[in-house]
Design a protein around this motif. Structure first.
Motif, PDB file in Angstrom:
ATOM      1  N   PHE A 516      94.826  18.215 160.640  1.00 41.20           N
ATOM      2  CA  PHE A 516      93.511  17.823 161.157  1.00 41.20           C
ATOM      3  C   PHE A 516      92.668  17.289 160.006  1.00 41.20           C
ATOM      4  O   PHE A 516      92.252  18.041 159.122  1.00 41.20           O
ATOM      5  CB  PHE A 516      92.815  19.009 161.820  1.00 41.20           C
ATOM      6  CG  PHE A 516      93.417  19.404 163.132  1.00 41.20           C
ATOM      7  CD1 PHE A 516      92.895  18.928 164.328  1.00 41.20           C
ATOM      8  CD2 PHE A 516      94.528  20.253 163.181  1.00 41.20           C
ATOM      9  CE1 PHE A 516      93.455  19.285 165.541  1.00 41.20           C
ATOM     10  CE2 PHE A 516      95.090  20.607 164.387  1.00 41.20           C
ATOM     11  CZ  PHE A 516      94.557  20.119 165.570  1.00 41.20           C
ATOM     12  N   ALA A 517      92.423  15.974 160.034  1.00 43.41           N
ATOM     13  CA  ALA A 517      91.717  15.323 158.927  1.00 43.41           C
ATOM     14  C   ALA A 517      90.348  15.937 158.688  1.00 43.41           C
ATOM     15  O   ALA A 517      89.900  16.077 157.541  1.00 43.41           O
ATOM     16  CB  ALA A 517      91.586  13.823 159.212  1.00 43.41           C
ATOM     17  N   GLY A 518      89.651  16.299 159.743  1.00 46.71           N
ATOM     18  CA  GLY A 518      88.326  16.879 159.599  1.00 46.71           C
ATOM     19  C   GLY A 518      88.339  18.188 158.833  1.00 46.71           C
ATOM     20  O   GLY A 518      87.409  18.489 158.081  1.00 46.71           O
ATOM     21  N   LEU A 519      89.408  18.979 158.998  1.00 45.74           N
ATOM     22  CA  LEU A 519      89.518  20.240 158.269  1.00 45.74           C
ATOM     23  C   LEU A 519      89.916  19.998 156.818  1.00 45.74           C
ATOM     24  O   LEU A 519      89.447  20.679 155.909  1.00 45.74           O
ATOM     25  CB  LEU A 519      90.536  21.163 158.947  1.00 45.74           C
ATOM     26  CG  LEU A 519      90.242  21.548 160.398  1.00 45.74           C
ATOM     27  CD1 LEU A 519      91.277  22.548 160.892  1.00 45.74           C
ATOM     28  CD2 LEU A 519      88.842  22.123 160.539  1.00 45.74           C
ATOM     29  N   ARG A 520      90.778  19.002 156.588  1.00 41.23           N
ATOM     30  CA  ARG A 520      91.206  18.693 155.216  1.00 41.23           C
ATOM     31  C   ARG A 520      90.031  18.234 154.350  1.00 41.23           C
ATOM     32  O   ARG A 520      89.991  18.497 153.153  1.00 41.23           O
ATOM     33  CB  ARG A 520      92.274  17.596 155.221  1.00 41.23           C
ATOM     34  CG  ARG A 520      93.601  18.008 155.800  1.00 41.23           C
ATOM     35  CD  ARG A 520      94.706  17.043 155.342  1.00 41.23           C
ATOM     36  NE  ARG A 520      94.377  15.663 155.600  1.00 41.23           N
ATOM     37  CZ  ARG A 520      94.705  15.007 156.705  1.00 41.23           C
ATOM     38  NH1 ARG A 520      95.337  15.640 157.668  1.00 41.23           N
ATOM     39  NH2 ARG A 520      94.389  13.733 156.861  1.00 41.23           N
ATOM     40  N   SER A 521      89.079  17.540 154.971  1.00 38.61           N
ATOM     41  CA  SER A 521      87.994  16.942 154.185  1.00 38.61           C
ATOM     42  C   SER A 521      86.810  17.878 153.987  1.00 38.61           C
ATOM     43  O   SER A 521      85.846  17.519 153.331  1.00 38.61           O
ATOM     44  CB  SER A 521      87.510  15.657 154.874  1.00 38.61           C
ATOM     45  OG  SER A 521      86.982  15.949 156.155  1.00 38.61           O
ATOM     46  N   GLU A 522      86.869  19.067 154.572  1.00 44.10           N
ATOM     47  CA  GLU A 522      85.737  19.990 154.446  1.00 44.10           C
ATOM     48  C   GLU A 522      85.557  20.451 153.003  1.00 44.10           C
ATOM     49  O   GLU A 522      86.496  20.896 152.354  1.00 44.10           O
ATOM     50  CB  GLU A 522      85.972  21.234 155.321  1.00 44.10           C
ATOM     51  CG  GLU A 522      85.473  21.085 156.730  1.00 44.10           C
ATOM     52  CD  GLU A 522      85.499  22.425 157.452  1.00 44.10           C
ATOM     53  OE1 GLU A 522      86.030  23.407 156.898  1.00 44.10           O
ATOM     54  OE2 GLU A 522      84.991  22.487 158.574  1.00 44.10           O
TER      55      GLU A 522
END
Length: 545
Positions: A516-522
């Motif tokens: 999940f890209a959104g979780l990786r970028s947190e």
């Protein structure tokens, strides 16, 4: 050409819908019609052309009638038994025609939209390719590098290679989400799938899943071996244990005449109370759009009308933290519908709330499946109602299941375009109601139903308009204050719980979260910041201890 067919067929057939697209037709000839703020207004303007511009009106009628005649001929002519169904696109017909023209030991290579393998309308054609072992390879591309400059970068197309009647390939070779030819080189991008694999992963339709890697394929297969699908159409009895009925209330094109804006309602003598217009016993209900809703949040955004926009005229105005913390705050739509129309559409009277999900999405979005409960209201066709006859608490368990990250992970292995169709949702792995009667594995003092529903209630019932549902569910007190940090912990616990229930080990949990890209970028420079990933893993360890 030998043996009654061509040895080789190579082509890039046209990708055109046969049904006349009104906005495209009038884009240059009459921009005011193409830019109309609603379908109802557009139909009115087209009707007025008969007197204001008879020549353009005649051209429009001729074009529409020609398209309708072509569609009718294709549907009843019998020349395309596998593809002459649904919303017909010319590439489908060309693919079936190429197969007919192919010699028994010949090969065909076509450049077509990836929907040839993933869409419900083309499933008969694709099923036949797989069942007959004719498909040799399918390499799926996203147009991110603008290989086709005039096509949206999110659009997906594929190279489809299949053989004639005497060519047999038990396991076809697939690559998904490639962007350039170099993406075809890594061996782990190549996935072998057979007809039996499709029966496991999509038993209702046998359409093709879309995997980024072999690991995704194996993980997804393991999930499907442990968890049943939501609705199994192959069963004569018990295939729909939730008693689910998917409903689209009002179509933004076909039902546009029923939509009323604030100006119209004021002229009719109605007054606004919250987000409902009232006059005596009559009420106009807010028309919720998908963009107004996020996971566990029916107050994510209001919608404002931007008439100057050719597309996306409804622009969101996100709800602030202060507004979320105010239980009296309600979001405002751009349209309202008379309550009687809602009752007639559903064939049922007022109910406390609806379980809904957004059908416009993408496997590359931060989240693919987004679901929430919304109060008694009207809804557009992109906010799908999931009607069941289960208790409010069980309905909350279903909501928690389909909002979980592991369910989302399975969902994004199935969606080839941007629409989360019913046929996709039906075949997603979800627990049946009976599963929630069991004792909670990490808290033997209670059942899964109680443990999960209590958390889902706290996430859902934060405003006065959800009070009827909270009371129906026996939630005491009926409202829970919106607290961002607490919501993060509740979401993490629910995600961790479903990872355990789905039988996902910790190593694979970390892998799934990393997709999940959104979780990786947190990330955050604030001291004490805890990412969503760390919250979920901590909860996973805590519940598994």
């Amino acid at each position: 050409r030998t043996n009654g067919g061509f040895d080789c067929i190579v082509g890039n057939p046209p990708w055109e819908r046969l049904k006349l697209q009104e906005r495209e037709f009038f884009a240059f000839a009459a921009p005011s019609i193409a830019n109309a703020v609603s379908a109802a207004k557009r139909r009115q303007l087209i009707a007025e052309l008969e007197t204001s511009d008879p020549e353009l009106f005649a051209r429009y009628r001729e074009t529409k009638e020609a398209a309708d005649r072509t569609l009718a001929h294709i549907r009843v002519g019998g020349h395309f038994p596998l593809t002459a169904r649904g919303d017909i696109n010319t590439y489908m017909l060309f693919a079936e025609l190429a197969r007919k023209l192919l010699a028994s030991r010949g090969r065909a290579g076509l450049l077509v939209p990836s929907g040839i393998a993933t869409d419900n309308t083309t499933r008969e054609f694709f099923n036949d390719l797989m069942a007959s072992k004719s498909l040799i390879k399918l390499y799926d591309f996203e147009n991110r590098q603008h290989i086709f400059p005039e096509v949206d970068g999110r659009f997906k197309f594929c190279t489809l290679v299949f053989g004639g009647k005497e060519v047999r390939t038990p396991h076809a070779d697939f690559v998904f989400f490639a962007q350039t030819m170099s993406d075809l080189k890594p061996r782990n991008r190549h996935i072998s799938l057979s007809s039996a694999d499709l029966a496991l992963l999509n038993p209702n339709t046998r359409t093709c899943p879309i995997f980024r890697s072999r690991r995704d394929a194996e993980l997804t297969k393991d999930i499907y071996r442990r968890v049943p699908i939501l609705i199994d159409e192959s069963r004569q009895e018990g295939g729909n244990p939730w008693g689910i009925r998917f409903v689209t209330m009002f179509h933004q094109t076909n039902d546009a005449e029923l939509f009323h804006d604030p100006g119209q309602l004021k002229e009719m003598g109605y007054r606004l109370e919250g987000n409902r217009w009232k006059q005596g016993p009559r009420t106009f209900l807010p028309l919720y759009e998908a963009k107004m809703v996020q996971a566990y949040d029916h107050r994510a955004a209001s919608v404002k009308l931007a008439e100057a926009n050719w597309v996306r005229q409804g622009q969101t105005e996100e709800t602030t933290l202060v507004e979320h913390q105010n239980p009296e705050f309600v979001v405002q739509p751009r349209w309202w519908i008379e309550e009687g129309e809602v009752v007639q559409s559903l064939k049922l009277a007022n109910r406390p709330a609806f379980l809904t999900f957004k059908d416009i999405t993408s496997p590359t979005n931060q989240r693919t499946m987004i679901a929430a409960l919304v109060p008694w209201c009207a809804a557009t066709n992109h906010l799908i109602l999931v009607l069941t006859e289960n208790s409010p608490r069980l309905e909350l368990c279903l909501l928690a299941n389909i909002n979980s990250l592991v369910f989302d992970y399975a969902t994004r292995q199935k969606i080839g375009g941007i629409t989360l169709n019913f046929f996709i949702v039906n075949q997603l792995p979800a627990f049946h109601p009976i599963a929630y009667a069991k004792k909670c594995p990490w808290d033997k003092r209670t059942t899964l139903e109680t443990w999960i529903s209590e958390r889902a209630l706290k996430l859902t019932c934060t405003a006065n308009d959800m009070r009827p549902f909270a009371e129906a569910a026996g939630f005491d007190p009926p409202l829970h204050r919106w607290d961002t940090d607490e919501r993060g912990e509740l979401l993490a616990e629910l995600d961790a719980a479903f990872f355990h229930l789905y039988g996902i080990n910790r190593v694979d949990v970390e892998y799934i979260l990393g997709t999940f890209a959104g979780l990786r970028s947190e990330e955050s420079p604030l001291p004490g910041f805890r990412s969503t990933t760390s919250r979920i893993l901590d909860a996973y360890d805590r519940l598994g201890g």
